[in-house]
Design a protein around this motif. Structure first.
Motif, PDB file in Angstrom:
ATOM      1  N   GLN A   1       0.847  -1.184   0.000  1.00  0.00           N
ATOM      2  CA  GLN A   1       0.000   0.000   0.000  1.00  0.00           C
ATOM      3  C   GLN A   1       0.886   1.239   0.000  1.00  0.00           C
ATOM      4  O   GLN A   1       1.664   1.459   0.933  1.00  0.00           O
TER       5      GLN A   1
ATOM      6  N   PRO B   1       1.226   5.499  -0.243  1.00  0.00           N
ATOM      7  CA  PRO B   1       0.447   6.614   0.306  1.00  0.00           C
ATOM      8  C   PRO B   1      -0.636   7.066  -0.662  1.00  0.00           C
ATOM      9  O   PRO B   1      -0.377   7.282  -1.848  1.00  0.00           O
ATOM     10  N   GLY B   2      -1.853   7.184  -0.172  1.00  0.00           N
ATOM     11  CA  GLY B   2      -2.960   7.653  -0.984  1.00  0.00           C
ATOM     12  C   GLY B   2      -3.512   6.631  -1.950  1.00  0.00           C
ATOM     13  O   GLY B   2      -4.395   6.958  -2.759  1.00  0.00           O
ATOM     14  N   LYS B   3      -3.031   5.402  -1.896  1.00  0.00           N
ATOM     15  CA  LYS B   3      -3.499   4.374  -2.818  1.00  0.00           C
ATOM     16  C   LYS B   3      -4.089   3.198  -2.054  1.00  0.00           C
ATOM     17  O   LYS B   3      -3.843   3.021  -0.862  1.00  0.00           O
ATOM     18  N   GLN B   4      -4.874   2.403  -2.768  1.00  0.00           N
ATOM     19  CA  GLN B   4      -5.449   1.212  -2.162  1.00  0.00           C
ATOM     20  C   GLN B   4      -4.402   0.113  -2.035  1.00  0.00           C
ATOM     21  O   GLN B   4      -3.432   0.061  -2.794  1.00  0.00           O
ATOM     22  N   ARG B   5      -4.622  -0.760  -1.067  1.00  0.00           N
ATOM     23  CA  ARG B   5      -3.743  -1.913  -0.923  1.00  0.00           C
ATOM     24  C   ARG B   5      -3.940  -2.833  -2.120  1.00  0.00           C
ATOM     25  O   ARG B   5      -5.072  -3.096  -2.539  1.00  0.00           O
TER      26      ARG B   5
END
Length: 118
Positions: free
Chosen positions: A39, A41-45
């Motif tokens: 994951q 920063p600012g993104k989905q896992r």
């Protein structure tokens, strides 16, 4: 009690390599899917790589040919070899275990940070 403990993260320059480890206790790899997610920063896992009970593997398109998942059943450890790293690979990497008949990970590790500098 199930525990997944990751290690091996760190800071590396672009083009470099790292090997992540995940030691599992309380479960046995032969009855689980083990996987690595990440994951940023600012993104989905997202799923990066997984290995099933039979040893079959699959990878996200973005890491094919660069990352390799493997396991040591005796040590109850799953590894992720990361090669040809780029800044886009910067993320927290999580180990997961999925029990049979579960559609998503049942257990998660605490994560290990991988930072790739340009």
């Amino acid at each position: 009690q199930v525990q997944l403990v990751e290690s091996g993260g760190g800071l590396v320059q672009a083009g470099g390599s790292l090997r992540l480890s995940c030691v599992a206790s309380g479960i046995h790899f032969s009855i689980n899917i083990m996987a690595w997610y990440r994951q940023a920063p600012g993104k989905q896992r997202e799923m990066v790589a997984r290995i099933n009970a039979g040893g079959g593997t699959d990878y996200a398109d973005s890491v094919k040919g660069r990352f390799t998942i493997s396991r040591d059943i005796i040590k109850n450890t799953v590894y992720l070899q990361l090669n040809s790293l780029s800044p886009e690979d910067t993320a927290v990497y999580y180990c997961s275990a999925t029990l049979p008949r579960h559609n998503s990970p049942t257990y998660w590790g605490q994560g290990t940070q991988v930072t790739v500098s340009s």
